[in-house]
Motif scaffolding. Structure first.
Motif, short mmCIF file in Angstrom:
data_model
loop_
_atom_site.label_atom_id
_atom_site.label_comp_id
_atom_site.label_asym_id
_atom_site.label_seq_id
_atom_site.Cartn_x
_atom_site.Cartn_y
_atom_site.Cartn_z
N LEU A 116 31.49 3.86 31.30
CA LEU A 116 32.59 4.75 31.67
C LEU A 116 32.63 5.99 30.78
CD1 LEU A 116 35.39 2.09 32.28
CD2 LEU A 116 34.30 3.53 34.02
N PHE A 117 32.40 5.78 29.51
CA PHE A 117 32.41 6.92 28.58
C PHE A 117 31.32 7.92 28.93
CE2 PHE A 117 30.63 8.77 24.65
CZ PHE A 117 31.71 9.54 24.25
N VAL A 118 30.13 7.43 29.20
CA VAL A 118 29.01 8.33 29.50
C VAL A 118 29.24 9.03 30.84
CG1 VAL A 118 26.53 8.45 29.96
CG2 VAL A 118 27.40 7.05 28.07
N ALA A 119 29.82 8.33 31.82
CA ALA A 119 30.12 8.96 33.10
C ALA A 119 31.14 10.08 32.92
CB ALA A 119 30.65 7.92 34.09
N GLY A 120 32.15 9.83 32.10
CA GLY A 120 33.13 10.87 31.83
C GLY A 120 32.53 12.04 31.08
N ALA A 121 31.64 11.74 30.13
CA ALA A 121 30.98 12.81 29.38
C ALA A 121 30.12 13.67 30.31
CB ALA A 121 30.12 12.21 28.28
N ARG A 178 32.23 6.88 14.19
CA ARG A 178 31.30 6.81 15.33
C ARG A 178 31.83 7.61 16.52
NH1 ARG A 178 30.55 2.65 19.22
NH2 ARG A 178 31.91 1.26 18.04
N VAL A 179 33.12 7.45 16.81
CA VAL A 179 33.71 8.18 17.94
C VAL A 179 33.75 9.68 17.64
CG1 VAL A 179 35.75 8.46 19.38
CG2 VAL A 179 35.05 6.18 18.67
N SER A 180 34.02 10.05 16.40
CA SER A 180 34.03 11.46 16.04
C SER A 180 32.66 12.08 16.23
CB SER A 180 34.48 11.61 14.58
OG SER A 180 34.52 12.97 14.21
N VAL A 181 31.61 11.35 15.85
CA VAL A 181 30.24 11.86 16.04
C VAL A 181 29.94 12.03 17.53
CG1 VAL A 181 27.80 11.26 15.82
CG2 VAL A 181 29.35 10.97 13.87
N LEU A 182 30.31 11.05 18.34
CA LEU A 182 30.07 11.14 19.78
C LEU A 182 30.80 12.34 20.38
CD1 LEU A 182 30.47 7.36 20.68
CD2 LEU A 182 28.35 8.68 20.83
N THR A 183 32.03 12.55 19.96
CA THR A 183 32.81 13.67 20.47
C THR A 183 32.19 15.00 20.07
OG1 THR A 183 34.81 12.30 20.31
CG2 THR A 183 35.13 14.66 20.54
N THR A 184 31.70 15.06 18.85
CA THR A 184 31.05 16.28 18.36
C THR A 184 29.78 16.57 19.16
OG1 THR A 184 31.93 15.93 16.14
CG2 THR A 184 30.03 17.40 16.35
N VAL A 185 29.03 15.53 19.51
CA VAL A 185 27.81 15.71 20.31
C VAL A 185 28.16 16.34 21.65
CG1 VAL A 185 26.01 14.48 21.58
CG2 VAL A 185 26.50 13.86 19.21
N ILE A 186 29.21 15.86 22.29
CA ILE A 186 29.61 16.40 23.59
C ILE A 186 30.04 17.86 23.46
CG2 ILE A 186 31.20 16.18 25.54
CD1 ILE A 186 31.40 13.18 24.83
N GLY A 187 30.86 18.14 22.44
CA GLY A 187 31.31 19.51 22.24
C GLY A 187 30.17 20.46 21.96
N VAL A 206 22.14 18.07 30.16
CA VAL A 206 23.13 17.04 30.45
C VAL A 206 22.48 15.66 30.45
CG1 VAL A 206 24.71 16.13 32.20
CG2 VAL A 206 24.66 18.59 31.72
N ASP A 207 21.33 15.52 31.09
CA ASP A 207 20.64 14.23 31.13
C ASP A 207 20.23 13.79 29.71
OD1 ASP A 207 20.88 14.10 33.86
OD2 ASP A 207 18.85 14.86 34.27
N GLU A 208 19.73 14.74 28.93
CA GLU A 208 19.30 14.42 27.57
C GLU A 208 20.48 13.96 26.72
OE1 GLU A 208 16.63 14.14 24.28
OE2 GLU A 208 16.25 14.43 26.43
N VAL A 209 21.58 14.67 26.82
CA VAL A 209 22.75 14.32 26.02
C VAL A 209 23.33 12.97 26.44
CG1 VAL A 209 25.12 15.00 25.47
CG2 VAL A 209 23.31 16.70 25.47
N CYS A 210 23.37 12.71 27.73
CA CYS A 210 23.89 11.42 28.18
C CYS A 210 23.02 10.27 27.66
CB CYS A 210 23.98 11.38 29.70
SG CYS A 210 25.36 12.39 30.35
#
Length: 221
Positions: A116-121, A178-187, A206-210
């Motif tokens: 779900l997280f990756v789909a939202g990202a 861990r969540v902060s790092v993930l959020t930073t990656v998306i931003g 987008v594919d690479e980041v997911c």
């Protein structure tokens, strides 16, 4: 910037001068005001993108919109109000997009937090590409006074929402990091998308980041 969320609508726009909430006006008047606000926001985005926030002039924004400067002040109170309204519009669209994606995934029976997280990202990043002109403006350093503090506040809320989506215990420092790092990656990826040459390059990113998010989302051990 905004992020992976489960529900939209912070109400901030309704607190702006001439905010975008319910007006209490008859339908015809409300529709006319909506047309005026749209013209002003579109013109403001053009001028901000070309000249930056600091050098943008209200007279030019009004001229491009075809709306008198007095009406600009009436609806948005000035340049800062226009910028914050554009920011709120971007956030709300991103929230709507990601929330709809999460709802659709759950309707399909998906309940794995990482999936779900990756789909939202992915939905968020695709929105960043679709709205890249506005996104580029909002991640820059040239904004109204106090905007950086608002953006940091929103980023903290974004991390908390992602933690809930991933079912991470926020009381544990390792989980928060861990969540902060993930959020930073998306931003960071969203900012890169603003500079992509074309859609194929954007889709590749987008594919690479997911793929990176899937790897990083897995809890340790």
């Amino acid at each position: 910037m905004s992020g992976v969320v489960e529900s939209a609508g912070s109400g901030a726009a309704r607190r702006l001068p001439g905010g975008q909430g319910a007006t209490g006006l008859p339908d015809g008047r409300a529709g006319q005001n909506g047309t005026v606000r749209r013209a002003l926001l579109d013109a403001a985005l053009e001028v901000f993108a070309e000249r930056g926030y600091t050098d943008a002039g209200l007279t030019e924004i009004a001229a491009r919109s075809g709306i008198p400067v007095g009406s600009l002040f009436q609806h948005y109170g000035g340049k800062r109000g226009l910028y914050l309204a554009l920011w709120e519009e971007f956030r709300e669209e991103q929230e709507r997009r990601t929330a709809a994606t999460l709802a659709a995934e759950r309707d399909r029976g998906v309940d794995d937090p990482i999936a779900l997280f990756v789909a939202g990202a992915r939905a968020y990043l695709e929105g960043a590409w679709d709205n890249r002109r506005l996104g580029r403006l909002l991640v820059g350093d040239d904004g109204p006074s106090g905007f950086d503090a608002l953006r940091r506040q929103w980023d903290r809320a974004w991390v908390r929402r992602n933690a809930r989506l991933l079912k991470v215990d926020e009381r544990r420092r390792a989980g928060r990091v861990r969540v902060s790092v993930l959020t930073t990656v998306i931003g960071g990826a969203a900012r890169e998308l603003g500079d992509c040459a074309d859609e194929p390059e954007a889709r590749e990113i987008v594919d690479e980041v997911c793929g990176i998010l899937i790897h990083l989302s897995a809890p340790p051990g």
